[in-house]
Design a protein around this motif. Structure first.
Motif, PDB file in Angstrom:
ATOM      1  N   MET A  16     -14.120 -40.920  -4.108  1.00 38.69           N
ATOM      2  CA  MET A  16     -14.968 -39.798  -3.725  1.00 38.69           C
ATOM      3  C   MET A  16     -16.343 -40.341  -3.384  1.00 38.69           C
ATOM      4  O   MET A  16     -16.834 -41.267  -4.033  1.00 38.69           O
ATOM      5  N   LEU A  17     -16.956 -39.811  -2.348  1.00 40.51           N
ATOM      6  CA  LEU A  17     -18.301 -40.211  -1.981  1.00 40.51           C
ATOM      7  C   LEU A  17     -19.321 -39.449  -2.814  1.00 40.51           C
ATOM      8  O   LEU A  17     -19.157 -38.258  -3.093  1.00 40.51           O
ATOM      9  N   VAL A  18     -20.361 -40.156  -3.221  1.00 44.23           N
ATOM     10  CA  VAL A  18     -21.464 -39.559  -3.977  1.00 44.23           C
ATOM     11  C   VAL A  18     -22.760 -39.896  -3.261  1.00 44.23           C
ATOM     12  O   VAL A  18     -23.041 -41.072  -2.998  1.00 44.23           O
ATOM     13  N   SER A  19     -23.520 -38.887  -2.919  1.00 45.08           N
ATOM     14  CA  SER A  19     -24.809 -39.092  -2.261  1.00 45.08           C
ATOM     15  C   SER A  19     -25.897 -39.242  -3.315  1.00 45.08           C
ATOM     16  O   SER A  19     -26.059 -38.368  -4.179  1.00 45.08           O
ATOM     17  N   LEU A  31     -39.406 -40.275 -14.390  1.00 45.54           N
ATOM     18  CA  LEU A  31     -38.177 -40.483 -13.625  1.00 45.54           C
ATOM     19  C   LEU A  31     -37.122 -39.536 -14.173  1.00 45.54           C
ATOM     20  O   LEU A  31     -36.758 -39.605 -15.352  1.00 45.54           O
ATOM     21  N   SER A  32     -36.626 -38.643 -13.313  1.00 51.31           N
ATOM     22  CA  SER A  32     -35.649 -37.641 -13.724  1.00 51.31           C
ATOM     23  C   SER A  32     -34.380 -37.814 -12.908  1.00 51.31           C
ATOM     24  O   SER A  32     -34.432 -37.920 -11.674  1.00 51.31           O
ATOM     25  N   LEU A  33     -33.224 -37.862 -13.594  1.00 48.04           N
ATOM     26  CA  LEU A  33     -31.920 -37.961 -12.940  1.00 48.04           C
ATOM     27  C   LEU A  33     -31.164 -36.662 -13.168  1.00 48.04           C
ATOM     28  O   LEU A  33     -31.052 -36.186 -14.309  1.00 48.04           O
ATOM     29  N   VAL A  34     -30.633 -36.078 -12.096  1.00 55.69           N
ATOM     30  CA  VAL A  34     -29.916 -34.805 -12.188  1.00 55.69           C
ATOM     31  C   VAL A  34     -28.610 -34.929 -11.419  1.00 55.69           C
ATOM     32  O   VAL A  34     -28.411 -35.843 -10.605  1.00 55.69           O
ATOM     33  N   PRO A  61     -46.586 -44.650 -10.428  1.00 54.72           N
ATOM     34  CA  PRO A  61     -46.847 -43.622 -11.455  1.00 54.72           C
ATOM     35  C   PRO A  61     -46.886 -42.226 -10.827  1.00 54.72           C
ATOM     36  O   PRO A  61     -47.930 -41.549 -10.813  1.00 54.72           O
ATOM     37  N   ARG A  62     -45.744 -41.775 -10.321  1.00 57.09           N
ATOM     38  CA  ARG A  62     -45.652 -40.471  -9.676  1.00 57.09           C
ATOM     39  C   ARG A  62     -44.374 -39.774 -10.159  1.00 57.09           C
ATOM     40  O   ARG A  62     -43.570 -40.345 -10.898  1.00 57.09           O
ATOM     41  N   ARG A  63     -44.193 -38.548  -9.704  1.00 54.65           N
ATOM     42  CA  ARG A  63     -43.014 -37.779 -10.088  1.00 54.65           C
ATOM     43  C   ARG A  63     -41.827 -38.250  -9.249  1.00 54.65           C
ATOM     44  O   ARG A  63     -41.829 -38.123  -8.025  1.00 54.65           O
ATOM     45  N   ILE A  64     -40.788 -38.803  -9.902  1.00 52.64           N
ATOM     46  CA  ILE A  64     -39.634 -39.359  -9.207  1.00 52.64           C
ATOM     47  C   ILE A  64     -38.386 -38.588  -9.636  1.00 52.64           C
ATOM     48  O   ILE A  64     -38.110 -38.454 -10.832  1.00 52.64           O
ATOM     49  N   THR A  65     -37.659 -38.077  -8.664  1.00 54.61           N
ATOM     50  CA  THR A  65     -36.426 -37.328  -8.931  1.00 54.61           C
ATOM     51  C   THR A  65     -35.271 -37.996  -8.197  1.00 54.61           C
ATOM     52  O   THR A  65     -35.370 -38.292  -6.998  1.00 54.61           O
ATOM     53  N   VAL A  66     -34.187 -38.223  -8.913  1.00 57.63           N
ATOM     54  CA  VAL A  66     -32.969 -38.794  -8.332  1.00 57.63           C
ATOM     55  C   VAL A  66     -31.838 -37.806  -8.571  1.00 57.63           C
ATOM     56  O   VAL A  66     -31.606 -37.371  -9.704  1.00 57.63           O
ATOM     57  N   SER A  67     -31.147 -37.455  -7.496  1.00 56.58           N
ATOM     58  CA  SER A  67     -30.048 -36.491  -7.588  1.00 56.58           C
ATOM     59  C   SER A  67     -28.762 -37.133  -7.082  1.00 56.58           C
ATOM     60  O   SER A  67     -28.753 -37.790  -6.036  1.00 56.58           O
ATOM     61  N   LEU A  68     -27.671 -36.927  -7.843  1.00 51.53           N
ATOM     62  CA  LEU A  68     -26.354 -37.406  -7.440  1.00 51.53           C
ATOM     63  C   LEU A  68     -25.499 -36.190  -7.113  1.00 51.53           C
ATOM     64  O   LEU A  68     -25.261 -35.331  -7.976  1.00 51.53           O
ATOM     65  N   SER A  69     -25.075 -36.081  -5.873  1.00 52.64           N
ATOM     66  CA  SER A  69     -24.296 -34.923  -5.454  1.00 52.64           C
ATOM     67  C   SER A  69     -22.928 -35.382  -4.922  1.00 52.64           C
ATOM     68  O   SER A  69     -22.793 -36.522  -4.459  1.00 52.64           O
ATOM     69  N   PRO A  70     -21.900 -34.529  -5.011  1.00 58.47           N
ATOM     70  CA  PRO A  70     -21.927 -33.099  -5.353  1.00 58.47           C
ATOM     71  C   PRO A  70     -22.234 -32.865  -6.827  1.00 58.47           C
ATOM     72  O   PRO A  70     -21.741 -33.581  -7.696  1.00 58.47           O
ATOM     73  N   ALA A  71     -23.033 -31.849  -7.080  1.00 54.57           N
ATOM     74  CA  ALA A  71     -23.550 -31.603  -8.424  1.00 54.57           C
ATOM     75  C   ALA A  71     -22.548 -30.920  -9.336  1.00 54.57           C
ATOM     76  O   ALA A  71     -22.805 -30.799 -10.540  1.00 54.57           O
ATOM     77  N   ASP A  72     -21.413 -30.453  -8.805  1.00 59.34           N
ATOM     78  CA  ASP A  72     -20.444 -29.749  -9.652  1.00 59.34           C
ATOM     79  C   ASP A  72     -19.349 -30.664 -10.177  1.00 59.34           C
ATOM     80  O   ASP A  72     -18.428 -30.188 -10.839  1.00 59.34           O
ATOM     81  N   ILE A  73     -19.415 -31.963  -9.894  1.00 58.65           N
ATOM     82  CA  ILE A  73     -18.431 -32.923 -10.393  1.00 58.65           C
ATOM     83  C   ILE A  73     -19.136 -33.898 -11.324  1.00 58.65           C
ATOM     84  O   ILE A  73     -20.170 -34.474 -10.964  1.00 58.65           O
ATOM     85  N   ARG A  74     -18.579 -34.082 -12.504  1.00 65.26           N
ATOM     86  CA  ARG A  74     -19.202 -34.940 -13.517  1.00 65.26           C
ATOM     87  C   ARG A  74     -19.180 -36.394 -13.068  1.00 65.26           C
ATOM     88  O   ARG A  74     -18.158 -36.905 -12.608  1.00 65.26           O
TER      89      ARG A  74
END
Length: 309
Positions: A16-19, A31-34, A61-74
């Motif tokens: 499965m591909l994960v973006s 640093l936030s991972l979601v 030293p800034r606000r960093i957000t990392v998202s792994l999608s699709p978000a509905d699959i663990r």
């Protein structure tokens, strides 16, 4: 700045591909991972941060957000580390964003920036090729495995800094790609030609193997039932490429593929203990893994119950 990198993960014995998306913006430093992440993926933030620091790069030293999608699959496992690092480096403008859409990146990072091998690379590489991705960056330990897929170029890296130099055009890495394996098949561990006597039993087993039938062996202890069963993979016909690919996917997901190994070319022989649990036999568990039935695909599953009959 916003950036996106393609990564992937096994889904059963398929891929499965994960973006992996990264954004660096204004706000309180952190640093936030979601993206519905297991703890092993959430811990990637600390691994990636330290690996970048030890490779000569520090997160701003800034606000960093990392998202792994699709978000509905663990998401589980450490195979996203290298893709997360690449997305952050792209947002920091350390590596260029042009051309990164052609790559799929997999790998676990050590705190020193080293890139470690991961299980399940082959299913992801196969799925990526189906989706039109033609370039993969993987750990060196997984190069042989990933290059079993036709139509893709596989670049193996052993350190995060090596990947940075490669993507910046400062380092040339030779690409591994699929080539038909014209080597002779390796010999099976046990050879039926070495067994003396038991002509009727051997003839019956040869007939059963020719039709891929099940075999029931009954007799006194020491008659040679187990030894003859171990010889079955040696008289079975060679596996086709599709069978080799399917079997290698199963062993890759299970983490049983030897490091640096390509396609599995010998039919497996699995002999689970009589006290094997249901999940070990059929697969499953808290982290689902293939069971003995799956690991014996295209080969022999030997069930020896002589001690309880």
């Amino acid at each position: 700045m916003y950036s996106i990198i393609q990564s992937g993960c096994p889904l059963g014995i398929d891929g499965m591909l994960v973006s992996v998306e990264a954004d660096i913006g204004n706000g309180l430093p952190g640093l936030s991972l979601v993206g519905y992440l297991a703890s092993s993926v959430r811990e990637a933030g600390d691994r990636v941060r330290t690996a970048l620091k030890n490779s000569g790069y520090s997160l701003p030293p800034r606000r960093i957000t990392v998202s792994l999608s699709p978000a509905d699959i663990r998401k589980d496992g450490a195979g996203y580390d290298l893709a997360i690092a690449a997305a952050l480096l792209c947002s920091m403008e350390v590596i260029p964003s042009e051309g990164l859409e052609d790559y799929l990146i997999l790998g676990e990072l050590g705190l020193d920036g080293s890139v470690r091998g991961i299980p399940g690379v082959l299913p992801v590489a196969h799925f990526a090729a189906k989706k039109g991705i033609r370039k993969l960056i993987v750990p060196e330990a997984n190069v042989e495995e990933a290059s079993c897929i036709e139509g893709i170029l596989v670049y193996g890296v052993s350190h995060l800094y090596q990947m940075i130099c490669f993507l910046n055009g400062e380092l040339n890495i030779s690409a591994a790609q699929y080539h038909p394996d014209d080597r002779n098949l390796p010999y099976a561990e046990h050879d039926m030609a070495d067994i003396r006597g038991q002509h009727v039993m051997k003839h019956g087993m040869e007939i059963a193997v020719a039709g891929f039938h099940n075999i029931l062996l009954a007799g006194a202890a020491g008659a040679g039932k187990s030894l003859l069963a171990k010889c079955l993979p040696g008289i079975m016909p060679p596996m086709t490429y599709e069978e080799q690919l399917e079997l290698t996917k199963i062993y890759s997901v299970a983490g049983l593929l030897p490091p640096g190994e390509g396609l599995m070319r010998i039919r497996p022989f699995r002999s689970p203990h009589t006290n094997v649990s249901l999940s070990a036999m059929l697969g499953g568990g808290a982290v689902p893994k293939p069971g003995e039935v799956s690991l014996a695909s295209h080969g022999v599953l030997f069930l020896d119950y002589h001690d309880i009959i």
